[in-house]
Design an enzyme around this catalytic site. Sequence first.
Site, PDB file in Angstrom:
ATOM      1  N   GLY A  16      37.795  95.379 -28.147  1.00  0.00           N
ATOM      2  CA  GLY A  16      36.367  95.973 -28.376  1.00  0.00           C
ATOM      3  C   GLY A  16      36.041  97.050 -28.160  1.00  0.00           C
ATOM      4  O   GLY A  16      37.013  98.094 -28.268  1.00  0.00           O
ATOM      5  N   ASP A  37      42.958  89.886 -26.558  1.00  0.00           N
ATOM      6  CA  ASP A  37      42.046  89.920 -26.879  1.00  0.00           C
ATOM      7  C   ASP A  37      41.482  89.115 -27.991  1.00  0.00           C
ATOM      8  O   ASP A  37      43.088  88.545 -29.441  1.00  0.00           O
ATOM      9  CB  ASP A  37      41.250  91.501 -27.911  1.00  0.00           C
ATOM     10  CG  ASP A  37      40.470  91.187 -28.026  1.00  0.00           C
ATOM     11  OD1 ASP A  37      39.437  90.305 -28.659  1.00  0.00           O
ATOM     12  OD2 ASP A  37      39.690  92.235 -27.807  1.00  0.00           O
ATOM     13  N   THR A  41      34.567  89.556 -30.891  1.00  0.00           N
ATOM     14  CA  THR A  41      33.685  90.296 -31.769  1.00  0.00           C
ATOM     15  C   THR A  41      34.554  91.305 -31.781  1.00  0.00           C
ATOM     16  O   THR A  41      33.915  92.701 -31.837  1.00  0.00           O
ATOM     17  CB  THR A  41      32.115  90.757 -30.569  1.00  0.00           C
ATOM     18  OG1 THR A  41      33.508  90.416 -28.782  1.00  0.00           O
ATOM     19  CG2 THR A  41      31.781  89.811 -30.325  1.00  0.00           C
ATOM     20  N   ASP A  62      42.605  84.074 -25.832  1.00  0.00           N
ATOM     21  CA  ASP A  62      41.632  83.492 -25.195  1.00  0.00           C
ATOM     22  C   ASP A  62      42.212  83.582 -23.594  1.00  0.00           C
ATOM     23  O   ASP A  62      42.112  82.190 -23.143  1.00  0.00           O
ATOM     24  CB  ASP A  62      40.478  82.621 -25.871  1.00  0.00           C
ATOM     25  CG  ASP A  62      39.284  81.781 -25.580  1.00  0.00           C
ATOM     26  OD1 ASP A  62      39.579  81.990 -24.051  1.00  0.00           O
ATOM     27  OD2 ASP A  62      38.487  81.051 -25.870  1.00  0.00           O
ATOM     28  N   TYR A  68      50.155  84.181 -18.852  1.00  0.00           N
ATOM     29  CA  TYR A  68      51.366  84.688 -17.542  1.00  0.00           C
ATOM     30  C   TYR A  68      51.794  85.981 -18.111  1.00  0.00           C
ATOM     31  O   TYR A  68      52.828  85.845 -18.937  1.00  0.00           O
ATOM     32  CB  TYR A  68      52.638  83.302 -17.583  1.00  0.00           C
ATOM     33  CG  TYR A  68      51.569  81.920 -16.950  1.00  0.00           C
ATOM     34  CD1 TYR A  68      52.181  82.662 -15.528  1.00  0.00           C
ATOM     35  CD2 TYR A  68      51.507  81.205 -17.838  1.00  0.00           C
ATOM     36  CE1 TYR A  68      51.648  81.284 -14.775  1.00  0.00           C
ATOM     37  CE2 TYR A  68      50.974  79.832 -16.952  1.00  0.00           C
ATOM     38  CZ  TYR A  68      50.987  80.097 -15.472  1.00  0.00           C
ATOM     39  OH  TYR A  68      50.148  78.770 -14.961  1.00  0.00           O
ATOM     40  N   LYS A 109      46.221  87.955  -8.247  1.00  0.00           N
ATOM     41  CA  LYS A 109      46.506  87.518  -6.889  1.00  0.00           C
ATOM     42  C   LYS A 109      48.247  87.086  -6.829  1.00  0.00           C
ATOM     43  O   LYS A 109      49.380  87.176  -5.739  1.00  0.00           O
ATOM     44  CB  LYS A 109      46.374  86.027  -6.863  1.00  0.00           C
ATOM     45  CG  LYS A 109      47.179  84.943  -5.564  1.00  0.00           C
ATOM     46  CD  LYS A 109      45.597  84.178  -5.300  1.00  0.00           C
ATOM     47  CE  LYS A 109      46.217  82.912  -4.583  1.00  0.00           C
ATOM     48  NZ  LYS A 109      46.831  81.613  -4.069  1.00  0.00           N
ATOM     49  N   TYR A 149      25.185  85.052 -20.004  1.00  0.00           N
ATOM     50  CA  TYR A 149      25.369  86.320 -19.309  1.00  0.00           C
ATOM     51  C   TYR A 149      25.561  86.983 -18.663  1.00  0.00           C
ATOM     52  O   TYR A 149      26.558  87.138 -17.370  1.00  0.00           O
ATOM     53  CB  TYR A 149      25.351  87.192 -21.409  1.00  0.00           C
ATOM     54  CG  TYR A 149      25.896  88.584 -20.822  1.00  0.00           C
ATOM     55  CD1 TYR A 149      26.900  88.624 -21.059  1.00  0.00           C
ATOM     56  CD2 TYR A 149      25.266  89.613 -20.011  1.00  0.00           C
ATOM     57  CE1 TYR A 149      27.899  90.643 -21.366  1.00  0.00           C
ATOM     58  CE2 TYR A 149      25.619  91.405 -20.146  1.00  0.00           C
ATOM     59  CZ  TYR A 149      26.648  91.405 -20.621  1.00  0.00           C
ATOM     60  OH  TYR A 149      27.379  92.494 -20.957  1.00  0.00           O
ATOM     61  N   TYR A 163      38.105  85.798  -3.777  1.00  0.00           N
ATOM     62  CA  TYR A 163      39.400  86.530  -3.875  1.00  0.00           C
ATOM     63  C   TYR A 163      39.565  87.929  -3.114  1.00  0.00           C
ATOM     64  O   TYR A 163      40.704  87.938  -2.199  1.00  0.00           O
ATOM     65  CB  TYR A 163      39.324  86.705  -5.459  1.00  0.00           C
ATOM     66  CG  TYR A 163      40.418  85.905  -5.929  1.00  0.00           C
ATOM     67  CD1 TYR A 163      39.034  84.764  -6.064  1.00  0.00           C
ATOM     68  CD2 TYR A 163      41.364  85.310  -6.346  1.00  0.00           C
ATOM     69  CE1 TYR A 163      39.543  83.639  -6.879  1.00  0.00           C
ATOM     70  CE2 TYR A 163      41.524  84.518  -7.144  1.00  0.00           C
ATOM     71  CZ  TYR A 163      40.947  83.213  -7.774  1.00  0.00           C
ATOM     72  OH  TYR A 163      41.074  82.255  -7.803  1.00  0.00           O
ATOM     73  N   GLN A 166      38.663  85.969   0.759  1.00  0.00           N
ATOM     74  CA  GLN A 166      40.214  85.247   0.390  1.00  0.00           C
ATOM     75  C   GLN A 166      41.546  85.566   1.004  1.00  0.00           C
ATOM     76  O   GLN A 166      42.909  85.260   1.553  1.00  0.00           O
ATOM     77  CB  GLN A 166      39.763  83.901   0.016  1.00  0.00           C
ATOM     78  CG  GLN A 166      40.398  82.347   0.455  1.00  0.00           C
ATOM     79  CD  GLN A 166      39.601  81.099  -0.455  1.00  0.00           C
ATOM     80  OE1 GLN A 166      38.850  81.184  -1.122  1.00  0.00           O
ATOM     81  NE2 GLN A 166      40.169  80.220  -0.065  1.00  0.00           N
TER      82      GLN A 166
HETATM   83  P1  NAD Z   1      32.888  93.639 -27.854  1.00  0.00           P
HETATM   84  O1  NAD Z   1      32.362  92.793 -27.817  1.00  0.00           O
HETATM   85  O2  NAD Z   1      32.611  95.328 -27.676  1.00  0.00           O
HETATM   86  O3  NAD Z   1      34.281  93.582 -26.874  1.00  0.00           O
HETATM   87  C1  NAD Z   1      34.275  92.574 -26.007  1.00  0.00           C
HETATM   88  C2  NAD Z   1      35.859  92.101 -26.666  1.00  0.00           C
HETATM   89  O4  NAD Z   1      36.323  90.781 -25.708  1.00  0.00           O
HETATM   90  C3  NAD Z   1      35.804  91.749 -28.113  1.00  0.00           C
HETATM   91  O5  NAD Z   1      37.144  92.613 -28.230  1.00  0.00           O
HETATM   92  C4  NAD Z   1      35.899  90.556 -28.249  1.00  0.00           C
HETATM   93  O6  NAD Z   1      36.770  89.667 -29.075  1.00  0.00           O
HETATM   94  C5  NAD Z   1      36.440  89.628 -26.227  1.00  0.00           C
HETATM   95  N1  NAD Z   1      36.456  88.869 -25.904  1.00  0.00           N
HETATM   96  C6  NAD Z   1      35.749  87.524 -25.639  1.00  0.00           C
HETATM   97  N2  NAD Z   1      35.425  86.651 -25.376  1.00  0.00           N
HETATM   98  C7  NAD Z   1      37.190  87.168 -25.640  1.00  0.00           C
HETATM   99  C8  NAD Z   1      37.688  85.567 -24.827  1.00  0.00           C
HETATM  100  N3  NAD Z   1      37.443  84.748 -24.167  1.00  0.00           N
HETATM  101  N4  NAD Z   1      39.216  86.034 -24.789  1.00  0.00           N
HETATM  102  C9  NAD Z   1      39.748  87.218 -24.660  1.00  0.00           C
HETATM  103  N5  NAD Z   1      38.507  87.655 -25.503  1.00  0.00           N
HETATM  104  C10 NAD Z   1      37.967  88.180 -26.160  1.00  0.00           C
HETATM  105  O7  NAD Z   1      31.883  94.519 -25.976  1.00  0.00           O
HETATM  106  P2  NAD Z   1      31.766  96.070 -25.129  1.00  0.00           P
HETATM  107  O8  NAD Z   1      30.241  96.268 -25.477  1.00  0.00           O
HETATM  108  O9  NAD Z   1      32.956  96.968 -25.576  1.00  0.00           O
HETATM  109  O10 NAD Z   1      31.695  95.731 -23.779  1.00  0.00           O
HETATM  110  C11 NAD Z   1      33.098  95.284 -22.833  1.00  0.00           C
HETATM  111  C12 NAD Z   1      32.571  94.668 -22.044  1.00  0.00           C
HETATM  112  O11 NAD Z   1      32.207  95.336 -20.818  1.00  0.00           O
HETATM  113  C13 NAD Z   1      32.341  93.777 -21.392  1.00  0.00           C
HETATM  114  O12 NAD Z   1      32.383  92.272 -20.502  1.00  0.00           O
HETATM  115  C14 NAD Z   1      30.669  93.957 -20.833  1.00  0.00           C
HETATM  116  O13 NAD Z   1      29.907  92.988 -20.249  1.00  0.00           O
HETATM  117  C15 NAD Z   1      30.739  94.770 -20.232  1.00  0.00           C
HETATM  118  N6  NAD Z   1      29.503  95.690 -20.417  1.00  0.00           N
HETATM  119  C16 NAD Z   1      29.126  96.654 -21.447  1.00  0.00           C
HETATM  120  C17 NAD Z   1      28.108  97.476 -21.671  1.00  0.00           C
HETATM  121  C18 NAD Z   1      27.823  98.093 -23.183  1.00  0.00           C
HETATM  122  O14 NAD Z   1      27.059  98.653 -23.230  1.00  0.00           O
HETATM  123  N7  NAD Z   1      28.677  98.212 -24.048  1.00  0.00           N
HETATM  124  C19 NAD Z   1      26.920  97.526 -20.576  1.00  0.00           C
HETATM  125  C20 NAD Z   1      27.447  96.106 -19.246  1.00  0.00           C
HETATM  126  C21 NAD Z   1      29.717  95.704 -19.708  1.00  0.00           C
END
Ligand code: NAD
Length: 322
Positions: A16, A37, A41, A62, A68, A109, A149, A163, A166
């Site tokens: 991402g 990933d 997205t 996912d 593992y 863990k 979210y 975690y 505990q």
């Molecule tokens: P992004 O959407 O570009 O990246 C998220 C990544 O997670 C993507 O590559 C997507 O394919 C992958 N993904 C989604 N669901 C998945 C799943 N079930 N299994 C495996 N991969 C999965 O978003 P980002 O901006 O890079 O954000 C990354 C993290 O940072 C997120 O957790 C987001 O909540 C957090 N975050 C980002 C911002 C920001 O402004 N960019 C702000 C606050 C928090």
Amino acid sequence: MVLRAKPRVLVTGGAGFLGSFLCERLVEEDCDVICVDNFYTGRRENVFHLTKRKNFEILRHDITFPLYVEVDQIYNLACPASPVHYRYDPVQTTKTCVHGAINMLGIAKRCRAKILQASTSEVYGNPTVHPQTEDYWGHVNPIGPRACYDEAKRCAETLFFDYYRQHHLQIKVARIFNTYGPRMLHNDGRVVSNFVVQALLEQPITIYGDGSQTRSFCYVDDLVDGLIRLMNTSDEVTGPTNLGNPAEVTIRTLAEEIIAISGSRSKISFSPLPQDDPARRCPDITQAQRLLDWEPKIDRSIGLAKTVDYFRNQLVDPPGKA
Ligand code: NAD
Ligand code: UDP
């Protein structure tokens, strides 16, 4: 934790926006990086250049399903971050945050690995305390359209701290505020990418509401630096720690800055504010300054110019173009 010459690091959501820059930094720092990933997205192009490196591998997986792997550190970033994407499949968003956190905490863990959670300023909801400090519990609508979210990220924080209490895991919780830069998706609906693409295409700049709502925008390189510093703190540092740029700006001013930086002739258009859209948001980063010796270094004018350049190149030469 197994002692290895180089730490083996799992980055979920590594293809991402933030994850790909984090993987890049960790590969440069000679860590063995496993990027996981499901490409919901994320994009392979974001990390394609790393696949040639011996210390980088990528797994399509996912995280709502068990995984593992043997690792020393986990950065749990997997989760769609833009309102358009997290609201597209809200049940999957909650599953990714909650089941995903349980699966990743399970790995931590078993391997006694350190684990960092990419939490968010959204845990503060529409805040009644300004700027937001880590001890503020937030003001979140638990049944609104953003709840999949906001509440799921809150639940993930709860899991991390349970975690920790505990099972005595080494946890690090980062509350990330709005971050921007190259590799944001052009169609993910976040304000910086929307405005930059609209400006470059000379389309109307779509302000929701009257543009008086505020956000504080952090450039991606600064944010990644903060995440790595937080991971490398001593065991007693758990967070939650705000990471973001405290330079607060109205959405109207942001629109005007992007028009100026891109040299666009776009005009501003106004449409209704989405439900539960926070009115003000700004991090108090005193804790990060003290614990991590960290603060953002890249001014918005410089970060926006780099972002405009990136999207200009993308629009001329999009990935996958023959
Ligand atoms: P992004 O959407 O570009 O990246 C998220 C990544 O997670 C993507 O590559 C997507 O394919 C992958 N993904 C989604 N669901 C998945 C799943 N079930 N299994 C495996 N991969 C999965 O978003 P980002 O901006 O890079 O954000 C990354 C993290 O940072 C997120 O957790 C987001 O909540 C957090 N975050 C980002 C911002 C920001 O402004 N960019 C702000 C606050 C928090
Ligand atoms: N926003 C806007 N026009 C857009 C996209 C977003 O005015 O084309 C506003 C949105 O309503 C919010 C702010 O910009 O007030 C930040 O939106 P974003 O989705 O980037 O992040 P978040 O609301 O999650 O902080």
